[in-house]
Design a protein around this motif. Structure first.
Motif, PDB file in Angstrom:
ATOM      1  N   ASN A  56       0.803  -1.233   0.000  1.00 30.37           N
ATOM      2  CA  ASN A  56       0.000   0.000   0.000  1.00 30.37           C
ATOM      3  C   ASN A  56       0.832   1.277   0.000  1.00 30.37           C
ATOM      4  OD1 ASN A  56      -2.360  -1.498   0.099  1.00 30.37           O
ATOM      5  ND2 ASN A  56      -2.235  -1.662   2.315  1.00 30.37           N
ATOM      6  N   LYS A  68       6.673   4.354 -15.404  1.00 28.17           N
ATOM      7  CA  LYS A  68       6.107   5.691 -15.254  1.00 28.17           C
ATOM      8  C   LYS A  68       7.158   6.758 -15.536  1.00 28.17           C
ATOM      9  CE  LYS A  68       2.487   6.459 -12.159  1.00 28.17           C
ATOM     10  NZ  LYS A  68       1.957   6.690 -10.806  1.00 28.17           N
ATOM     11  N   HIS A  86       6.845  -0.759 -10.922  1.00 28.07           N
ATOM     12  CA  HIS A  86       5.819   0.259 -11.193  1.00 28.07           C
ATOM     13  C   HIS A  86       6.382   1.555 -11.788  1.00 28.07           C
ATOM     14  CE1 HIS A  86       4.009  -2.284  -8.054  1.00 28.07           C
ATOM     15  NE2 HIS A  86       2.861  -2.009  -8.644  1.00 28.07           N
ATOM     16  N   LEU A  87       7.285   2.139 -11.015  1.00 25.54           N
ATOM     17  CA  LEU A  87       7.661   3.524 -11.321  1.00 25.54           C
ATOM     18  C   LEU A  87       8.623   3.649 -12.487  1.00 25.54           C
ATOM     19  CD1 LEU A  87       7.962   4.866  -7.693  1.00 25.54           C
ATOM     20  CD2 LEU A  87       5.991   4.843  -9.217  1.00 25.54           C
ATOM     21  N   SER A  92       1.408   4.776  -0.739  1.00 25.45           N
ATOM     22  CA  SER A  92       0.447   5.839  -1.027  1.00 25.45           C
ATOM     23  C   SER A  92       0.914   6.696  -2.203  1.00 25.45           C
ATOM     24  CB  SER A  92       0.272   6.722   0.203  1.00 25.45           C
ATOM     25  OG  SER A  92       1.482   7.390   0.480  1.00 25.45           O
ATOM     26  N   ASP A  93      -0.015   7.491  -2.719  1.00 23.38           N
ATOM     27  CA  ASP A  93       0.325   8.393  -3.818  1.00 23.38           C
ATOM     28  C   ASP A  93       1.421   9.367  -3.393  1.00 23.38           C
ATOM     29  OD1 ASP A  93      -1.548   7.135  -5.311  1.00 23.38           O
ATOM     30  OD2 ASP A  93      -3.077   8.700  -5.124  1.00 23.38           O
ATOM     31  N   GLU A  94       1.287   9.800  -2.140  1.00 24.06           N
ATOM     32  CA  GLU A  94       2.262  10.743  -1.588  1.00 24.06           C
ATOM     33  C   GLU A  94       3.655  10.109  -1.577  1.00 24.06           C
ATOM     34  OE1 GLU A  94       1.564  11.859   2.482  1.00 24.06           O
ATOM     35  OE2 GLU A  94       1.748  13.978   1.939  1.00 24.06           O
ATOM     36  N   GLU A  95       3.699   8.875  -1.104  1.00 27.21           N
ATOM     37  CA  GLU A  95       4.983   8.179  -1.049  1.00 27.21           C
ATOM     38  C   GLU A  95       5.525   7.936  -2.461  1.00 27.21           C
ATOM     39  OE1 GLU A  95       5.087   5.328   2.830  1.00 27.21           O
ATOM     40  OE2 GLU A  95       3.455   4.968   1.439  1.00 27.21           O
ATOM     41  N   GLU A  96       4.633   7.567  -3.341  1.00 23.70           N
ATOM     42  CA  GLU A  96       5.034   7.303  -4.718  1.00 23.70           C
ATOM     43  C   GLU A  96       5.644   8.549  -5.351  1.00 23.70           C
ATOM     44  OE1 GLU A  96       2.270   5.022  -7.240  1.00 23.70           O
ATOM     45  OE2 GLU A  96       2.733   6.485  -8.799  1.00 23.70           O
ATOM     46  N   ASP A  97       4.970   9.658  -5.121  1.00 24.03           N
ATOM     47  CA  ASP A  97       5.455  10.924  -5.658  1.00 24.03           C
ATOM     48  C   ASP A  97       6.833  11.255  -5.090  1.00 24.03           C
ATOM     49  OD1 ASP A  97       5.001  13.380  -7.170  1.00 24.03           O
ATOM     50  OD2 ASP A  97       5.001  14.336  -5.213  1.00 24.03           O
TER      51      ASP A  97
END
Length: 198
Positions: free
Chosen positions: A71, A117, A113-114, A73-78
């Motif tokens: 999980n 991206k 994932h990233l 988060s979007d924040e962590e991903e960013d």
DNA sequence: AACAGCCACAACCGCCTTAGT
DNA sequence: GACTAAGGCGGTTGTGGCTGT
């Protein structure tokens, strides 16, 4: 270093592969007694037929308290995206800024994932690699000097100086504090206003 | 239902650095 | 200073589960 040294169990006789719950229990118990530093001691005293490196990895990535799994988060991903842009594949440094996350997890997350991206973003024109070079070039000698680069920004009116040691010293951060992130993002916005919407 | 391909992630490998002697 | 052992890190691989055909 060699994975497992000549003294003690050899590669052939060592346990390998997935860890069992019993092994986890033994390891955790042994670390309680001997601490999570002397991995050679831990590996021998625990009775586990695993080398120290294997014990260390298991502890750091799974058994350690306060580990967050899954999980992201979007924040962590960013954050990961931005930090990777700044630091490159310095997974341990990136992980240090994400409490509860491990370098291995972030590395895996990046690769699965990233990575796509990020490469997708890079395909777009105007995403400058110059800025990365400048940042990396400036992280030299213990301080980061971000000079006014007219060719890139033109709108910055003063030098910005970070102490990189302070910047990268994660030892005091226990909570999810974003001061340093804000600092980083502020810097990004000042230097590269065109590139803040990753 | 069976198989193939893909994906996510745990674990291993090898290099580099650091500490101790 | 040279050598060795151990820790740390990033890259890579193996494998189990999921999905599509």
């Amino acid at each position: 270093m060699a994975p497992c040294r000549k003294d003690g169990p050899t590669k052939k006789t060592m346990n390998r592969g997935a860890w069992t719950p019993e092994e986890d229990q033994k390891l955790a118990h042994c670390i309680q007694t001997h601490g999570a530093k002397k991995w050679k001691t831990v590996s021998t005293k625990s009775g586990l037929n695993r080398c120290g490196k294997s014990c260390r990895l298991r502890w750091l990535n799974y058994l350690r308290p306060n580990i967050k799994r899954g999980n992201i988060s979007d924040e962590e991903e960013d954050l990961i995206l931005r930090l990777h842009k700044l630091l490159g594949n310095r997974w341990s440094l990136i992980a240090g800024r994400l409490p509860g996350r491990t370098d291995n997890e972030i590395k895996n997350y990046w690769n699965s994932h990233l990575c796509k991206k990020a490469s997708h973003v890079e395909e777009k024109p105007e995403t400058s690699t110059t800025q990365e070079t400048i940042v990396q070039d400036n992280i030299i000698g213990g301080s980061v000097m971000l000079e006014n680069k007219d060719s890139i920004s033109g709108s910055v009116d003063s030098d910005v100086i970070f102490d990189v040691n302070e910047f990268l010293d994660f030892s005091n951060d226990v909570s999810y504090e974003f001061d340093w992130v804000n600092k980083l993002l502020e810097f990004e916005q000042i230097q590269f206003p065109e590139n803040t919407n990753i």
